[in-house]
Motif scaffolding. Sequence first.
Motif, short mmCIF file in Angstrom:
data_model
loop_
_atom_site.label_atom_id
_atom_site.label_comp_id
_atom_site.label_asym_id
_atom_site.label_seq_id
_atom_site.Cartn_x
_atom_site.Cartn_y
_atom_site.Cartn_z
N ALA A 155 13.61 1.41 -4.43
CA ALA A 155 13.97 2.81 -4.61
C ALA A 155 14.66 2.98 -5.95
N VAL A 156 14.63 4.21 -6.45
CA VAL A 156 15.21 4.52 -7.76
C VAL A 156 16.18 5.69 -7.60
N GLU A 157 17.35 5.51 -8.17
CA GLU A 157 18.37 6.56 -8.13
C GLU A 157 18.80 6.89 -9.56
N VAL A 158 18.85 8.17 -9.89
CA VAL A 158 19.29 8.63 -11.21
C VAL A 158 20.34 9.72 -11.01
N ASP A 159 21.45 9.59 -11.70
CA ASP A 159 22.55 10.55 -11.56
C ASP A 159 22.99 10.67 -10.10
N GLN A 160 22.99 9.52 -9.42
CA GLN A 160 23.45 9.43 -8.02
C GLN A 160 22.58 10.25 -7.06
N ARG A 161 21.31 10.47 -7.45
CA ARG A 161 20.36 11.17 -6.58
C ARG A 161 19.10 10.32 -6.44
N PRO A 162 18.61 10.11 -5.21
CA PRO A 162 17.35 9.38 -5.04
C PRO A 162 16.22 10.11 -5.75
N LEU A 163 15.54 9.38 -6.65
CA LEU A 163 14.46 10.01 -7.41
C LEU A 163 13.08 9.69 -6.82
N GLY A 164 12.98 8.58 -6.10
CA GLY A 164 11.70 8.21 -5.51
C GLY A 164 11.64 6.72 -5.26
N ARG A 165 10.46 6.20 -5.03
CA ARG A 165 10.28 4.78 -4.76
C ARG A 165 9.02 4.25 -5.46
N ILE A 166 9.03 2.95 -5.67
CA ILE A 166 7.93 2.26 -6.35
C ILE A 166 7.48 1.11 -5.46
N THR A 167 6.18 1.02 -5.24
CA THR A 167 5.62 -0.04 -4.40
C THR A 167 4.93 -1.08 -5.28
N LEU A 168 5.19 -2.34 -4.98
CA LEU A 168 4.60 -3.45 -5.74
C LEU A 168 3.91 -4.41 -4.78
N ALA A 169 2.89 -5.08 -5.28
CA ALA A 169 2.17 -6.07 -4.48
C ALA A 169 1.70 -7.19 -5.38
N GLU A 170 1.22 -8.27 -4.76
CA GLU A 170 0.77 -9.43 -5.52
C GLU A 170 -0.44 -9.07 -6.39
N GLU A 171 -0.45 -9.61 -7.60
CA GLU A 171 -1.56 -9.38 -8.52
C GLU A 171 -2.69 -10.36 -8.21
N VAL A 172 -3.87 -9.84 -7.99
CA VAL A 172 -5.04 -10.68 -7.70
C VAL A 172 -5.66 -11.14 -9.01
N ARG A 173 -6.02 -12.40 -9.07
CA ARG A 173 -6.63 -12.95 -10.28
C ARG A 173 -7.89 -12.18 -10.67
N ALA A 174 -8.06 -11.98 -11.97
CA ALA A 174 -9.20 -11.22 -12.46
C ALA A 174 -10.53 -11.89 -12.12
N ASP A 175 -10.52 -13.22 -12.01
CA ASP A 175 -11.77 -13.95 -11.74
C ASP A 175 -11.95 -14.28 -10.27
#
Length: 378
Positions: free
Chosen positions: A188-208
Amino acid sequence: MIAARLLMPTTVLGVDLAGSGATWAGWEAAGHNGLSPALSVLLLAAPVGLVAAYWLPEWQARRVGHELGVRAIAPGAPELWQRVRRLILDPHTSLTTGRLVVTGVQAVDPDHDRNLRWFAGALAHSYDDPVGHAVAKLAVRGRVTDVVQAPGLGIRGWVDQHPVRVGEPEWIGHDQAQEQAQVGTTVAVEVDQRPLGRITLAEEVRADAAGQLGRLRSIGVTPVLASPSSEEAVARLARLSTSPAWQSETDPIRLAQELAITGEAAGLVRVEADGSVTLVVVECDPPGLVQHRRTTSLTGATVDCLAHALTLIFSVGRARRRAVISTGVLMLLAVPFAVLGFVPPVAALAIAGLSWLAVAAIALGGFPKNLGSEDPEA
């Protein structure tokens, strides 16, 4: 495995003894019956050709494999893998790069999507961990001051004179009700003490990944993804690598053992206690007793290394068969003429030399030319 290690020296010894006996018989026939001495030369060439047909493909596989991350191939590996049709592997270790990528950005207010990316990305440049490296790609480095890392929670600091926090949703005070459906890690991300939103991350799959799994299928081995992870996580990796065969909430070793009990030999990628990686054939031999036979040692468990190793193993078997057949054909064509006295000894020696060169070319040339290229389909 002990039997497999003994097979090669026993075979070579048998060929040498048979060749010696055939050579002695040839000299006896030539001396007592008036047959051409060329016969003995050709009879000597046959066992030498067979030895070359057996050893040269293994030597070539060792040489090529050293450059591709294949450290060792057991002597009996080609014969064992002829019975394998499925390779069980954990997609988290075999198909991914070890890095995270951003898969979703959700702002509380859609109008603040740009601000969410900017503040989180700018602060993340000071966060030296996989999450920080991935989030940092959302923005360039800004004017960041007073950075403090909270171990296990996240990071806080000032970006362009705005207090910012990026980290665990509970630490930020973000509602987690919407996060259960997300695959991967959510911050989650907070700016000026207010929740601004969230970011989801996952494993990167090899290009090959998709191409290398295709290479495995092209040599007759179906890769099966198996992991104790959730269905959503494994399904994502299977989709990105175009793998139709996968199972979630499954232990790869147990799956391989279950296949062996049904009578099907299964390949398995296994990480040993010391961190080394081996390719194992799991089968019931004798029936009712599950055996784990180590066949190949690798420098890593990534899918390109697996594909290279199995391509080499199958190539050794094919090259041996072709070289042995070539030796037999060449000798069968020349021996009748030598028996009838139509071939002088010097010509027989030349024929033997040419046959050895032909066998060597076939044994060494039975490996894919594009092995190790970045494009498996090249």
